[in-house]
Design an enzyme around this catalytic site. Structure first.
Site, mmCIF file in Angstrom:
data_model
loop_
_atom_site.group_PDB
_atom_site.id
_atom_site.type_symbol
_atom_site.label_atom_id
_atom_site.label_comp_id
_atom_site.label_asym_id
_atom_site.label_seq_id
_atom_site.Cartn_x
_atom_site.Cartn_y
_atom_site.Cartn_z
ATOM 1 N N HIS A 1 42.740 89.185 37.901
ATOM 2 C CA HIS A 1 42.256 87.867 37.487
ATOM 3 C C HIS A 1 41.449 87.231 38.612
ATOM 4 O O HIS A 1 42.004 86.800 39.627
ATOM 5 C CB HIS A 1 43.432 86.965 37.124
ATOM 6 N N SER B 1 47.335 89.824 39.159
ATOM 7 C CA SER B 1 46.864 88.440 39.132
ATOM 8 C C SER B 1 47.327 87.762 40.413
ATOM 9 O O SER B 1 47.082 88.284 41.503
ATOM 10 C CB SER B 1 47.386 87.720 37.878
ATOM 11 N N ASP C 1 50.063 88.659 31.079
ATOM 12 C CA ASP C 1 48.987 89.608 30.825
ATOM 13 C C ASP C 1 49.441 91.020 31.180
ATOM 14 O O ASP C 1 50.125 91.239 32.180
ATOM 15 C CB ASP C 1 47.758 89.229 31.652
#
Length: 216
Positions: A48, A21, A141
């Protein structure tokens, strides 16, 4: 559902999974740049991405690696030596048949694409044949996905949080207690290479240096 069985050594591995991310593009550049074009498995990436803009991540990563890089497509059977990037606003999953699946299921950890659906579906399909990697990111995540990979006998590598621009994702993964190897970013690519060449995770420590998917 049964997972696919794998032999020891070269035939054991089925896929490398990567979660990233914030700060993760640089991490992907370093990791993929450390892999050879002859990598005998595909690399599936959940990064992401801004869902409101077209992504240029394929162009950026293609300049840094000998592997083929492309956006994942629904129904595609992944090929060895190819990197498949989850496109914006889609979760990337793996069906039991081994083909890729793109879904618009609810965001996971406020993200779509997210790492957890990829890791969970790939672990369910490939079992112990998965190498899961968690890189820089600001949230948690990938932690649930790490647990899924280990529950199915796979191997987990996490970027050392001290080398990550954003430590949330690596720290959350480590916090599960299910991580096999923690390495500086530049050591992760060589570690993957040694694993797919037949080393066991315990031997790879020497490399270190300075939402869910719908049922098919």
């Amino acid at each position: 559902m049964q997972t696919r069985s794998r032999d020891d050594g070269h035939n054991r591995w089925a896929a490398v999974l990567v979660a990233s991310s914030a700060g993760g593009v640089e991490g992907l550049v370093a990791l993929l740049g450390g892999l050879h074009a002859t990598l005998p498995v595909p690399v599936l990436v959940a990064h992401h991405l801004n869902r409101s803009r077209e992504t240029r991540i394929v162009d950026v990563l293609s300049r840094s690696t000998a592997l083929t890089v492309e956006l994942a497509e629904d129904g595609r059977l992944p090929r060895a030596g190819t990197v498949y990037i989850a496109p914006p606003n889609r979760h990337l999953c793996v069906q039991q048949s081994g083909v890729l699946s793109l879904t618009q299921e609810d965001r996971v950890n406020f993200a779509r694409p997210a790492a957890d659906p990829l890791f969970e579906s790939a672990a369910d399909t490939f079992g112990a044949g998965v190498i899961g990697c968690v890189l820089s990111g600001a949230d948690g995540d990938g932690a649930r996905g790490v647990e899924a990979v280990k529950a199915h006998g796979g191997t987990v590598i996490v970027q050392d949080p001290e080398t990550a621009p954003f430590r949330g994702m690596p720290k959350a993964a480590i916090g599960t207690g299910q991580v096999d190897i923690v390495l500086p970013l530049t050591a992760i690519g060589p570690a993957i290479t040694r694993l797919v060449q037949g080393d066991v995770p315990g031997d790879v420590h020497g490399v270190s240096g300075p939402g869910s998917c719908p049922s098919p």
